[in-house]
Design a protein around this motif. Structure first.
Motif, PDB file in Angstrom:
ATOM      1  N   SER A  50      -1.324   4.562 -12.449  1.00 52.33           N
ATOM      2  CA  SER A  50      -1.011   3.179 -12.069  1.00 52.33           C
ATOM      3  C   SER A  50      -1.254   2.933 -10.587  1.00 52.33           C
ATOM      4  O   SER A  50      -1.553   1.812 -10.188  1.00 52.33           O
ATOM      5  N   HIS A  51      -1.148   3.980  -9.770  1.00 51.43           N
ATOM      6  CA  HIS A  51      -1.270   3.847  -8.318  1.00 51.43           C
ATOM      7  C   HIS A  51      -2.151   4.957  -7.742  1.00 51.43           C
ATOM      8  O   HIS A  51      -2.259   6.036  -8.344  1.00 51.43           O
ATOM      9  N   ILE A  52      -2.718   4.673  -6.575  1.00 49.29           N
ATOM     10  CA  ILE A  52      -3.511   5.674  -5.867  1.00 49.29           C
ATOM     11  C   ILE A  52      -3.137   5.676  -4.383  1.00 49.29           C
ATOM     12  O   ILE A  52      -2.620   4.694  -3.852  1.00 49.29           O
ATOM     13  N   ILE A  53      -3.409   6.800  -3.749  1.00 48.59           N
ATOM     14  CA  ILE A  53      -3.294   6.923  -2.300  1.00 48.59           C
ATOM     15  C   ILE A  53      -4.707   6.787  -1.753  1.00 48.59           C
ATOM     16  O   ILE A  53      -5.617   7.502  -2.187  1.00 48.59           O
ATOM     17  N   VAL A  54      -4.889   5.861  -0.835  1.00 46.92           N
ATOM     18  CA  VAL A  54      -6.198   5.595  -0.258  1.00 46.92           C
ATOM     19  C   VAL A  54      -6.194   6.104   1.190  1.00 46.92           C
ATOM     20  O   VAL A  54      -5.354   5.700   1.989  1.00 46.92           O
ATOM     21  N   LEU A  55      -7.112   6.998   1.495  1.00 45.31           N
ATOM     22  CA  LEU A  55      -7.269   7.495   2.865  1.00 45.31           C
ATOM     23  C   LEU A  55      -8.514   6.852   3.449  1.00 45.31           C
ATOM     24  O   LEU A  55      -9.580   6.829   2.816  1.00 45.31           O
ATOM     25  N   PHE A  56      -8.382   6.322   4.657  1.00 44.11           N
ATOM     26  CA  PHE A  56      -9.490   5.587   5.256  1.00 44.11           C
ATOM     27  C   PHE A  56      -9.563   5.839   6.755  1.00 44.11           C
ATOM     28  O   PHE A  56      -8.656   6.440   7.340  1.00 44.11           O
ATOM     29  N   TYR A  57     -10.643   5.389   7.359  1.00 44.69           N
ATOM     30  CA  TYR A  57     -10.893   5.579   8.777  1.00 44.69           C
ATOM     31  C   TYR A  57     -10.679   4.263   9.520  1.00 44.69           C
ATOM     32  O   TYR A  57     -11.317   3.262   9.199  1.00 44.69           O
ATOM     33  N   PHE A  58      -9.767   4.270  10.496  1.00 48.27           N
ATOM     34  CA  PHE A  58      -9.516   3.082  11.325  1.00 48.27           C
ATOM     35  C   PHE A  58     -10.690   2.915  12.289  1.00 48.27           C
ATOM     36  O   PHE A  58     -10.596   3.245  13.467  1.00 48.27           O
ATOM     37  N   ASP A  59     -11.797   2.415  11.815  1.00 53.54           N
ATOM     38  CA  ASP A  59     -13.019   2.342  12.617  1.00 53.54           C
ATOM     39  C   ASP A  59     -12.956   1.316  13.746  1.00 53.54           C
ATOM     40  O   ASP A  59     -13.745   1.384  14.681  1.00 53.54           O
ATOM     41  N   ARG A  60     -12.033   0.376  13.676  1.00 46.04           N
ATOM     42  CA  ARG A  60     -11.949  -0.646  14.724  1.00 46.04           C
ATOM     43  C   ARG A  60     -10.686  -0.539  15.567  1.00 46.04           C
ATOM     44  O   ARG A  60     -10.389  -1.409  16.370  1.00 46.04           O
ATOM     45  N   SER A  61      -9.939   0.533  15.410  1.00 44.30           N
ATOM     46  CA  SER A  61      -8.743   0.715  16.237  1.00 44.30           C
ATOM     47  C   SER A  61      -9.129   1.436  17.521  1.00 44.30           C
ATOM     48  O   SER A  61     -10.242   1.948  17.661  1.00 44.30           O
TER      49      SER A  61
END
Length: 142
Positions: A50-61
């Motif tokens: 029902s749910h997922i953990i999404v890992l991403f890159y803060f490319d604009r921080s």
């Protein structure tokens, strides 16, 4: 030690310039995770969660200082590691979202507080028995 990550897709949201501090469950617009076609087979079985953990890159921080001023502290300072600031030393972000639908290499999700076209690093299934800790504390709340 040199560590390298490779984007495996991107995240699509209606937020072009600024994302909300927290995901608005009633936000307008589509929220999608687009996995590169070469990794589409890796999504097999994900529809059973029902749910997922999404890992991403803060490319604009921007790279953070060690002390930050998170909004929930009303001007107070706290250490970076006790905040959810997007300005991280390693610019890695995560979000837990619900899966609405998966079509080929696209995952339609609940709202996310992530900027449009953010690079996707990984997806992990959210497993309540492993990922939920009801006895966890919230830290500073004022």
């Amino acid at each position: 030690m040199k560590i390298e990550f490779k984007s495996i897709g991107w995240i699509m949201t209606p937020y072009k310039e600024k994302a909300p501090f927290r995901p608005d469950p009633d936000a307008d617009g589509e929220f999608r995770i687009v996995v590169d076609k070469e990794y589409q087979e890796a999504l097999r079985g994900l529809e059973t969660f029902s749910h997922i953990i999404v890992l991403f890159y803060f490319d604009r921080s921007v790279k953070s200082n060690i002390l930050v001023h998170p909004p929930h502290l009303n001007g107070g300072e706290t250490g970076l590691f006790s905040s959810r600031s997007p300005n991280r030393l390693n610019k890695i972000g995560f979000e837990v979202v619900s899966i609405k639908e998966i079509r080929e290499n696209i995952i339609f999700t609940s709202p996310m507080d992530i900027l449009n076209n953010t690079p996707l690093l990984d997806i992990k299934p959210y497993v309540p028995d492993l990922d939920c800790h009801p006895d966890a504390t919230k830290g500073h709340t004022s």
